[in-house]
Structure formats: C-alpha cells, structure tokens
Design a protein around this motif. Structure first.
Motif, PDB file in Angstrom:
ATOM      1  N   LEU A 256      21.214 -20.130 -67.814  1.00  0.00           N
ATOM      2  CA  LEU A 256      22.542 -19.800 -68.334  1.00  0.00           C
ATOM      3  C   LEU A 256      22.977 -18.408 -67.882  1.00  0.00           C
ATOM      4  CD1 LEU A 256      22.361 -21.238 -71.971  1.00  0.00           C
ATOM      5  CD2 LEU A 256      23.620 -22.167 -70.025  1.00  0.00           C
ATOM      6  N   GLY A 257      22.029 -17.487 -67.791  1.00  0.00           N
ATOM      7  CA  GLY A 257      22.370 -16.166 -67.281  1.00  0.00           C
ATOM      8  C   GLY A 257      22.716 -16.201 -65.807  1.00  0.00           C
ATOM      9  N   ASP A 258      21.973 -16.990 -65.033  1.00  0.00           N
ATOM     10  CA  ASP A 258      22.244 -17.093 -63.600  1.00  0.00           C
ATOM     11  C   ASP A 258      23.537 -17.856 -63.324  1.00  0.00           C
ATOM     12  OD1 ASP A 258      19.875 -15.756 -63.143  1.00  0.00           O
ATOM     13  OD2 ASP A 258      18.702 -17.590 -62.874  1.00  0.00           O
ATOM     14  N   LEU A 259      23.907 -18.762 -64.222  1.00  0.00           N
ATOM     15  CA  LEU A 259      25.109 -19.571 -64.018  1.00  0.00           C
ATOM     16  C   LEU A 259      26.372 -18.721 -64.067  1.00  0.00           C
ATOM     17  CD1 LEU A 259      26.188 -22.470 -63.637  1.00  0.00           C
ATOM     18  CD2 LEU A 259      26.243 -22.684 -66.134  1.00  0.00           C
ATOM     19  N   GLY A 260      26.344 -17.647 -64.861  1.00  0.00           N
ATOM     20  CA  GLY A 260      27.495 -16.753 -64.927  1.00  0.00           C
ATOM     21  C   GLY A 260      28.665 -17.299 -65.716  1.00  0.00           C
ATOM     22  N   ASP A 261      28.418 -18.231 -66.623  1.00  0.00           N
ATOM     23  CA  ASP A 261      29.479 -18.857 -67.413  1.00  0.00           C
ATOM     24  C   ASP A 261      29.544 -18.178 -68.780  1.00  0.00           C
ATOM     25  OD1 ASP A 261      31.194 -20.539 -68.850  1.00  0.00           O
ATOM     26  OD2 ASP A 261      30.559 -22.296 -67.701  1.00  0.00           O
ATOM     27  N   LEU A 262      30.667 -17.516 -69.058  1.00  0.00           N
ATOM     28  CA  LEU A 262      30.795 -16.773 -70.315  1.00  0.00           C
ATOM     29  C   LEU A 262      30.818 -17.683 -71.537  1.00  0.00           C
ATOM     30  CD1 LEU A 262      33.385 -14.021 -69.294  1.00  0.00           C
ATOM     31  CD2 LEU A 262      30.906 -13.821 -69.507  1.00  0.00           C
ATOM     32  N   ARG A 263      30.995 -18.970 -71.337  1.00  0.00           N
ATOM     33  CA  ARG A 263      30.961 -19.882 -72.484  1.00  0.00           C
ATOM     34  C   ARG A 263      29.572 -19.939 -73.115  1.00  0.00           C
ATOM     35  NH1 ARG A 263      33.061 -25.321 -69.857  1.00  0.00           N
ATOM     36  NH2 ARG A 263      31.527 -24.623 -68.319  1.00  0.00           N
ATOM     37  N   ALA A 264      28.570 -19.438 -72.405  1.00  0.00           N
ATOM     38  CA  ALA A 264      27.205 -19.486 -72.926  1.00  0.00           C
ATOM     39  C   ALA A 264      26.874 -18.304 -73.825  1.00  0.00           C
ATOM     40  CB  ALA A 264      26.215 -19.530 -71.761  1.00  0.00           C
ATOM     41  N   VAL A 265      27.766 -17.319 -73.936  1.00  0.00           N
ATOM     42  CA  VAL A 265      27.443 -16.088 -74.662  1.00  0.00           C
ATOM     43  C   VAL A 265      27.059 -16.374 -76.105  1.00  0.00           C
ATOM     44  CG1 VAL A 265      28.452 -13.965 -75.577  1.00  0.00           C
ATOM     45  CG2 VAL A 265      28.769 -14.561 -73.172  1.00  0.00           C
ATOM     46  N   GLU A 266      27.823 -17.206 -76.783  1.00  0.00           N
ATOM     47  CA  GLU A 266      27.555 -17.452 -78.199  1.00  0.00           C
ATOM     48  C   GLU A 266      26.177 -18.064 -78.403  1.00  0.00           C
ATOM     49  OE1 GLU A 266      28.079 -16.974 -82.042  1.00  0.00           O
ATOM     50  OE2 GLU A 266      29.539 -16.324 -80.528  1.00  0.00           O
ATOM     51  N   ARG A 267      25.815 -19.039 -77.590  1.00  0.00           N
ATOM     52  CA  ARG A 267      24.496 -19.661 -77.702  1.00  0.00           C
ATOM     53  C   ARG A 267      23.390 -18.645 -77.419  1.00  0.00           C
ATOM     54  NH1 ARG A 267      23.167 -25.037 -78.009  1.00  0.00           N
ATOM     55  NH2 ARG A 267      24.889 -26.245 -78.866  1.00  0.00           N
ATOM     56  N   LEU A 268      23.591 -17.798 -76.436  1.00  0.00           N
ATOM     57  CA  LEU A 268      22.567 -16.820 -76.084  1.00  0.00           C
ATOM     58  C   LEU A 268      22.407 -15.767 -77.176  1.00  0.00           C
ATOM     59  CD1 LEU A 268      23.440 -16.367 -72.297  1.00  0.00           C
ATOM     60  CD2 LEU A 268      21.440 -17.522 -73.252  1.00  0.00           C
ATOM     61  N   ARG A 269      23.477 -15.421 -77.832  1.00  0.00           N
ATOM     62  CA  ARG A 269      23.364 -14.455 -78.929  1.00  0.00           C
ATOM     63  C   ARG A 269      22.511 -15.002 -80.064  1.00  0.00           C
ATOM     64  NH1 ARG A 269      29.447 -11.794 -79.626  1.00  0.00           N
ATOM     65  NH2 ARG A 269      29.338 -10.410 -77.784  1.00  0.00           N
ATOM     66  N   ARG A 270      22.578 -16.298 -80.274  1.00  0.00           N
ATOM     67  CA  ARG A 270      21.725 -16.901 -81.305  1.00  0.00           C
ATOM     68  C   ARG A 270      20.258 -16.734 -80.935  1.00  0.00           C
ATOM     69  NH1 ARG A 270      24.594 -22.832 -81.871  1.00  0.00           N
ATOM     70  NH2 ARG A 270      26.759 -22.100 -82.080  1.00  0.00           N
ATOM     71  N   GLY A 271      19.940 -16.942 -79.668  1.00  0.00           N
ATOM     72  CA  GLY A 271      18.556 -16.766 -79.243  1.00  0.00           C
ATOM     73  C   GLY A 271      18.091 -15.331 -79.373  1.00  0.00           C
TER      74      GLY A 271
ATOM     75  N   ALA B  25      10.543 -27.963 -57.079  1.00  0.00           N
ATOM     76  CA  ALA B  25      11.646 -28.289 -56.177  1.00  0.00           C
ATOM     77  C   ALA B  25      12.768 -29.054 -56.876  1.00  0.00           C
ATOM     78  CB  ALA B  25      11.121 -29.081 -54.979  1.00  0.00           C
ATOM     79  N   PRO B  26      12.466 -30.030 -57.758  1.00  0.00           N
ATOM     80  CA  PRO B  26      13.565 -30.695 -58.472  1.00  0.00           C
ATOM     81  C   PRO B  26      14.374 -29.730 -59.329  1.00  0.00           C
ATOM     82  CG  PRO B  26      11.555 -31.997 -58.623  1.00  0.00           C
ATOM     83  CD  PRO B  26      11.166 -30.680 -58.047  1.00  0.00           C
ATOM     84  N   GLY B  27      13.692 -28.807 -60.004  1.00  0.00           N
ATOM     85  CA  GLY B  27      14.410 -27.849 -60.835  1.00  0.00           C
ATOM     86  C   GLY B  27      15.308 -26.934 -60.023  1.00  0.00           C
ATOM     87  N   ALA B  28      14.803 -26.469 -58.878  1.00  0.00           N
ATOM     88  CA  ALA B  28      15.627 -25.606 -58.028  1.00  0.00           C
ATOM     89  C   ALA B  28      16.848 -26.356 -57.511  1.00  0.00           C
ATOM     90  CB  ALA B  28      14.791 -25.080 -56.865  1.00  0.00           C
ATOM     91  N   ALA B  29      16.662 -27.620 -57.123  1.00  0.00           N
ATOM     92  CA  ALA B  29      17.792 -28.423 -56.650  1.00  0.00           C
ATOM     93  C   ALA B  29      18.807 -28.641 -57.766  1.00  0.00           C
ATOM     94  CB  ALA B  29      17.291 -29.760 -56.111  1.00  0.00           C
ATOM     95  N   ALA B  30      18.316 -28.879 -58.981  1.00  0.00           N
ATOM     96  CA  ALA B  30      19.215 -29.091 -60.117  1.00  0.00           C
ATOM     97  C   ALA B  30      20.022 -27.831 -60.420  1.00  0.00           C
ATOM     98  CB  ALA B  30      18.404 -29.519 -61.336  1.00  0.00           C
ATOM     99  N   GLU B  31      19.383 -26.670 -60.345  1.00  0.00           N
ATOM    100  CA  GLU B  31      20.105 -25.418 -60.596  1.00  0.00           C
ATOM    101  C   GLU B  31      21.218 -25.217 -59.574  1.00  0.00           C
ATOM    102  OE1 GLU B  31      17.860 -21.906 -61.188  1.00  0.00           O
ATOM    103  OE2 GLU B  31      16.322 -22.870 -62.415  1.00  0.00           O
ATOM    104  N   ARG B  32      20.902 -25.441 -58.310  1.00  0.00           N
ATOM    105  CA  ARG B  32      21.927 -25.261 -57.274  1.00  0.00           C
ATOM    106  C   ARG B  32      23.078 -26.248 -57.461  1.00  0.00           C
ATOM    107  NH1 ARG B  32      17.205 -23.934 -54.209  1.00  0.00           N
ATOM    108  NH2 ARG B  32      16.803 -26.129 -53.727  1.00  0.00           N
ATOM    109  N   ALA B  33      22.746 -27.463 -57.869  1.00  0.00           N
ATOM    110  CA  ALA B  33      23.797 -28.467 -58.065  1.00  0.00           C
ATOM    111  C   ALA B  33      24.709 -28.096 -59.229  1.00  0.00           C
ATOM    112  CB  ALA B  33      23.156 -29.836 -58.304  1.00  0.00           C
ATOM    113  N   LEU B  34      24.139 -27.601 -60.313  1.00  0.00           N
ATOM    114  CA  LEU B  34      24.961 -27.233 -61.469  1.00  0.00           C
ATOM    115  C   LEU B  34      25.773 -25.974 -61.199  1.00  0.00           C
ATOM    116  CD1 LEU B  34      22.551 -28.032 -64.439  1.00  0.00           C
ATOM    117  CD2 LEU B  34      24.693 -29.186 -63.866  1.00  0.00           C
ATOM    118  N   ARG B  35      25.271 -25.093 -60.353  1.00  0.00           N
ATOM    119  CA  ARG B  35      26.092 -23.937 -59.976  1.00  0.00           C
ATOM    120  C   ARG B  35      27.271 -24.378 -59.112  1.00  0.00           C
ATOM    121  NH1 ARG B  35      21.180 -20.720 -59.991  1.00  0.00           N
ATOM    122  NH2 ARG B  35      20.669 -21.380 -57.875  1.00  0.00           N
ATOM    123  N   ALA B  36      27.048 -25.411 -58.299  1.00  0.00           N
ATOM    124  CA  ALA B  36      28.139 -25.921 -57.460  1.00  0.00           C
ATOM    125  C   ALA B  36      29.178 -26.659 -58.291  1.00  0.00           C
ATOM    126  CB  ALA B  36      27.578 -26.845 -56.380  1.00  0.00           C
TER     127      ALA B  36
END
Length: 737
Positions: free
Chosen positions: A202-217, A167-178
C-alpha cells in the motif's frame, strides 16, 4: 360511396402486403440468427480441428479463431484444450496467446482459474513443459489480465500472490500498480490488520485512499504492523508516523532503527541525517545506511562515509564515493581529493568531484590541474582533465583555462592517450577537431595537408597532427556526441569514402587489430544520423549486421530501412537471432521501410518477443507505419504488455504522438567507464577495446576505449543502459569499472 369502396379495395391489399413484409422480415431475422449460430458452430469445429494439429503455427491459428468468435462455446473449447498435459498446454507460445485471448473473459470463473494457474505456476511445472524464455511474460500477462478485470475475485487472486511472495507476488504488484482497483477495500478486504506484505505494498502503490487503513495499523498493538504501517504512511507523505519513528530511534533492534530512519528520511525530518549516520556506524546496518544516504545526501554524513568506506564490499565502494560527492561540503572535497591519487577509486572520485556543484569543487579541480601540469604523472593529469571536461558537460561550469590545458596536448609529440583526451574535450566543447581528423583519415587528406596554408582561420583552429590517428578520431567523435547526432556530419563523407572505395570490405569480419577497421568503426557513428544508411552499399550493411560486433546494430537498422525482396531473408534471420540489440535495431529500421508488408514483420515479431527492450523498439517501429495492421498490435501492447515503457509508447502511438529519437542534444548525461587489467601484464589489452554502448533510449553506439583504457560517452539520456566491450584475445581479461 363508389369512390370510398374503391379506396378501401386499394388499402386492403396494401395492408395485406405490409403484413406479408412484416412476416417476411421476422422470418429473415430468424434465419439470420440461425446463420450466425451456424457460423459460430462451424467456426468452433474448424478451430477445434486446428487446435488438434501437430503444427504449432496451426494451433495458434485455432486459438486466434476461438478468440475472434468469443462465444461461451468457443471459450469453453479453448479452456478444455489448455488442460494440463495437452500439447497446447505444453506450448509456451500457445499459452501466451491463450492468456491474451482469455483476458477479455476474466469475469468467468474457469477463465479466472486458468489465469490464476498461469500466475502462480513456475516454469517447468508438471504438465507445463520445459522452462521457456516466455514463462515470465506469460505470468506477467496473466497478472495484468486479472488487474484489468478489477472485480473482487480477480483482485483477491493478486493480493494472495503478493502475500505468497516470490515471482508471482512481484508480478501481481506490478499489475496492480498498472491498474489500481476501484477501491482499496478490494486489496485489504475486511481485515482490521492486513498482512504485512499488503501493508508494504500500500505504501509502494502511492494511493492516498489507503491512509485511513494504515493509520489503524500504526495505532494497533502489533509492533511489526506498526513498523510496516508507519513506513507506508511516510512514503505517502503522512506525518502522523513522525512521532512514533522518533521513539523507535531509541530502540536497539537493527530492523526498528532502519525503519525509523527511513521514515524520517521520507518525511524530511531534522533528525534524519543523524539517524542515517547511526546506521552507517553499525556493523550490520552500514549498507542500509548507504542506501538511505543516497536518498538524503547531507554534508554531515561525509565524515562517516569516509570512515566506513574501507569496510564496505569492494563492489559497493564506487557507489559510496558517488554518494560522498552528492553530500558536498569541505569534508567530502577533502576525501575525494585524497582518493584521486593512486587509488582504485580514483575514477569514481574524479566523477564525483566533477559533478559536485559549487565554487569550492571547481576551485579544487583548477588547483589540482595547475599542480599536475608541473609534475610528470601523465595519467593523473588525464584524470583531472577528464573530470574538468565532465564538469563542463554536466554543469556547464568548467575550471578556468580548460581549453588552454587541452590544446597543447594535440601536438604530434604528445602521447596517444594525451591526444585522445584533448580531442575528446575540445570536440565536446565545440571545436572542429572532428572535421580535421576526418579529413586526415580520408584519401583526400594528403592533398588537403599539402594545400593548407597559414591562413587566419587555420591559425584559430586547435593544432592537430594531420596524419590519420584512429584513437584521436574515435575520441573526437565521442566528444561530438555532446552536441547531438548532427555534430557527427564530418564522419558521413568519411564513411561513404571508406565503403564505396572498398576499404572496409577488406575486413568485413570486424578485425579490430587493423587500423582501417578502427577508422571504419568510428566512421560508423555517422549511421546514428543516417537511419537509412546514407550512401553505404546494402551489401556492406548486410555484412556488418550479420557479422555482429560494434557496428552490427546501427547497420541492422539501416539495412531494415531498405527492406525489399532482396534483403528480406537477411532481416528474417536477424529478427530470429540471439542478439536482442540487433533485433531491436531491425525493428527501428522497419518502421522506415518503404514496403507496405514490412508491418507484418513488426507485428509478427512483437507477438512472442520476450525481451522488453526489443518490444519497445518494435512499438517505436510500428508507430511509424500507417497500415491498418498496426492498430491491433498497439492495442494489445497498451492493454497487456507487462513493461510500463512499452505500454506508455503504445499509448502515445495510439494518440498519434511521434516516437522518433530526437536529433538535438537533449541529454546531458555522461558515461565514464574505466577498464582495469587484473594482470599487470595485460595492460596493452585495455587499449582501443571496441564495443558498443546501448543508451537508455535504445540506440547502440559503436565505441572504442582510449589508449589508456578509459571510455567517456556524452549525450546519454537518463535511465538504465548497457556497455559491452570485445573480449581480450589473450589471458588476463580486464574488468570494467
């Protein structure tokens, strides 16, 4: 010289006076600062006294006072009072109020620590009191306060919660999306490979600034990180994950195959249908394949869906039939046609066929309907007629001759179920059958019947049995919803006559077995178009609202719009009641009330309302008010309400945009409910079951099933809703499909 000396003597006192004024000004400023400090100290002392009270509302006043002061001393005092084990720390309302107050001071470490504790601690934790309906609201508000702060330490708390999960993780995700952070680095930190939970987020957030970090993974050696990064990139639309996904299709591990297929679906790759089909064929992956088939319906998947349908869990089969209808094509039409005959999934198949675009589906319905007219299976014929009506409403593409099929079914010799289907369809397509039936059910119906002659206008109307027929009236009223609330106008006069004549007052407890009450239930739909209750007496609205049942929500809305000293106590009880649908409608009505202090009821109710559905209605009600008190609550809702819809409504209200429900038929969705008896002996109990449909826009409609247990409700906006039907009196409780 004498003149100069005189001038000097005049100037000198002026300079001295200026010096005195300057000195006096400094003293005044110093005295003012001392006064402010004194008031702050006195304010903290008074608030401390309030916090130590045994009266919960008094303690809340103390928290509000400390928040208004906002000084470091005031905040320290509040933090100290909230220590675990204290009476304040065990009071959920006090904790929620404190979290809201402290949200403006998140930059302070002690405040951040308290918000972290509220985010991570579960209901009933040691020293925190028993579980409360407000526990989740407290957690979500604390998460929003941290995300709004946006600093590194606050974001770190939220990312740690996401990694922790639950539950804390789900609440944190919703807060960061907001409230996304200013930099992606605040989420992933300096780690080359973030935890898998953060990669997924990062994929669910929909923020293209994360693309570079995700490509490294994706380019790394860790297989789990590759899969998570590839899926996150696909959700962001980055095709760099396409080639690795094609390679993963050759793997045998189910999780790898599922991720590869989902990547291909998100990117619209040509291999996507085949990958989804492979999942459908797998014994352990067919549910995952069904989920992806919903995202990418393809005609090539229809044979596989038919093949796996018998092996799916019973509760998933209607969902698979819906997906089958979305795939389209000859195979899907053939399968749906087979399911229409004597199948538990017949209603789902009819719904799917009705919503399938294209000439082949329409031709199939027309052919089946023509064949059914030659047979004796009336239930099968009604099923096809409902599917045809649904197609007319959803796609404006009905089978040819639909009205000609429906008109004869209104004859007096037809069965009640046939007459109900005909009344619904003709009313939905613009016929005057609702007005005809409303007149037949009024006291003037008899005189109207005797005076009717064979005029040309009468001959152009559909033939109806002029005796009052409650199921037909109900079906015609529901059909009229397809044309908007204004199409219910014929019910207004009927409702006025029933209530002013005292007919409905004979059955104030909603005895649904009495025909007059069934008529009144349907006539009550007129309240949808009359938020103030029209001519219905206030005493009748109060009786309906407090009795519960299908008419209670709309009656509560109308009653609240008449808020005054007489009905205020009733409204207080309804706002404190256990039915969230009634509470929400009271809120909508209070927005229209003439009393200036009605705003106090709304703002007070919002303060500790745990149900987001009710909070949305409260914000709608507050948005209609002009009093100054509205602003603080709208700002609070905009900043710290966990529900995205509430925040959006509050923002619109602050910008001055209207939040009224539209009266025009903007929505084309249709709800199809089939009540099936678990026991064949309970067949009679599915007939004319009263209930209410809560539409996604929040309004609750009083409805009743047709005599054969089917319920169609048009004009439904997109989004989640709810259906509640009255319980059966005897055993053999039917189930809703």
């Amino acid at each position: 010289m004498a003149l100069l000396a005189a001038l000097a003597s005049i100037i000198a006192p002026a300079e001295a006076q200026a010096q005195v004024q300057a000195t006096s000004g400094e003293s005044s400023t110093h005295a003012h600062g001392s006064g402010a400090s004194l008031r702050a100290n006195v304010g903290v002392a008074v608030a401390q006294s309030l916090l130590s009270s045994s009266d919960p509302p008094t303690r809340l006043r103390g928290i509000t006072r400390l928040g208004a002061l906002g000084t470091p001393e005031a905040i320290d005092q509040l933090l100290e009072a909230l220590e675990q084990g204290s009476s304040l720390g065990r009071d959920p309302r006090a904790r929620l109020e404190a979290v809201r107050v402290l949200a403006a001071h998140t930059q302070r470490d002690p405040v951040r620590q308290l918000l972290t504790r509220e985010l991570n601690e579960g209901a009933g934790a040691p020293g925190r009191g028993a579980a409360s309906p407000l526990s989740e609201l407290i957690r979500e508000t604390a998460a929003l306060a941290l995300s709004r702060a946006g600093d590194k330490r606050s974001i770190s708390v939220l990312t740690s919660a996401i990694v922790q999960g639950g539950a804390p993780g789900a609440a944190a995700e919703r807060a960061l999306r907001a409230h996304p952070p200013s930099s992606i680095d605040l989420i992933v930190g300096n780690k080359k490979l973030p935890p898998l939970e953060l990669t997924r987020f990062l994929g669910d957030l929909g923020d293209l600034r994360a693309v570079e970090r995700l490509r490294r993974g994706l380019a790394g050696a860790d297989v789990a990180a590759q899969l998570a990064s590839g899926l996150a990139l696909a959700k962001l639309g980055d095709e760099v994950a396409l080639e690795p996904a094609r390679g993963w299709l050759r793997k045998s591990e189910p999780r790898t195959l599922s991720v590869a297929a989902e990547i291909l679906v998100h990117l619209g790759a040509r291999e996507a249908p085949g990958a989804v089909g492979a999942l459908l064929r797998g014994e352990t992956t067919h549910l995952e394949g069904l989920r992806l088939a919903e995202m990418l319906p393809s005609p090539s998947l229809a044979p596989l869906l038919v093949q796996v349908l018998p092996g799916l869990p019973e509760e998933e089969r209607p969902r698979a039939v819906t997906v089958l209808g979305r795939t389209g094509g000859p195979a899907a039409i053939k399968a749906l046609r087979a399911l229409l005959v004597q199948s538990p999934l017949a209603s789902a198949a009819a719904f799917a066929l009705a919503g399938m675009p294209g000439e082949p589906a329409k031709t199939t319905l027309a052919t089946l309907l023509a064949e059914a007219n030659q047979g004796n299976d009336r239930a099968y014929r009604r099923l096809l007629l409902r599917a045809s009506i649904l197609r007319a409403l959803l796609l404006n593409d009905p089978p040819a001759g639909l009205e000609e099929h429906l008109r004869p079914m209104l004859a007096p010799s037809a069965s009640p179920a046939d007459r109900a289907v005909a009344a619904f369809g003709l009313s939905a397509m613009g016929s005057s059958v609702l007005a005809e039936m409303a007149r037949a059910c009024s006291s003037s119906g008899a005189s109207a019947r005797s005076s009717d002659g064979p005029s040309s206008s009468a001959r152009s109307r559909p033939r109806v049995d002029r005796a009052c027929d409650p199921p037909v009236l109900q079906a015609a009223a529901r059909g009229a919803l397809a044309r908007g609330a204004t199409a219910l106008e014929p019910l207004g006069a009927l409702l006025e006559e029933l209530t002013t004549a005292g007919i409905s007052a004979q059955h104030p407890t909603e005895d649904l077995d009495e025909p007059p009450t069934r008529v009144t239930l349907t006539a009550g739909l007129a309240l949808l178009n009359a938020p103030d209750g029209g001519a219905v007496p206030t005493s009748q609205l109060s009786a309906w609202a407090e009795a519960g049942g299908a008419l209670a929500p709309l009656a509560a809305r109308a009653l609240a719009s008449r808020d005054d000293k007489v009905v205020r106590r009733t409204l207080d009880r309804l706002l404190e009641g256990s039915d969230p649908v009634v509470r929400a409608h009271v809120a909508l009505g209070l927005g229209r009330a003439p009393e200036p202090d009605s705003i106090s009821l709304l703002t007070t109710a919002y303060r500790f309302e745990e149900d987001p559905y009710v909070r949305r209605a409260l914000i709608r009600g507050i948005s209609r008010r002009t009093e100054a008190q509205r602003h603080a609550t709208l700002v609070l809702a905009h900043d710290l309400d966990p529900d995205p819809s509430v925040r959006s409504l509050a923002r619109a209200a602050l910008e001055g945009r209207p939040l009224d429900h539209p009266a025009s038929p903007l929505a084309t969705g249709v709800l199809w409910i089939t009540v099936v008896p678990n026991d064949p002996g309970a067949t009679t109990q599915i007939s004319e079951r009263a209930g209410r449909v809560v539409r996604p826009d929040g309004l609750a409609l009083p409805v009743a099933t047709d005599p054969d247990g089917t319920l169609l409700v048009p004009g439904v906006p997109p989004g989640p809703g709810a259906v509640t039907l009255a319980s059966a009196v005897a055993s053999g409780e039917p189930k809703t499909r």
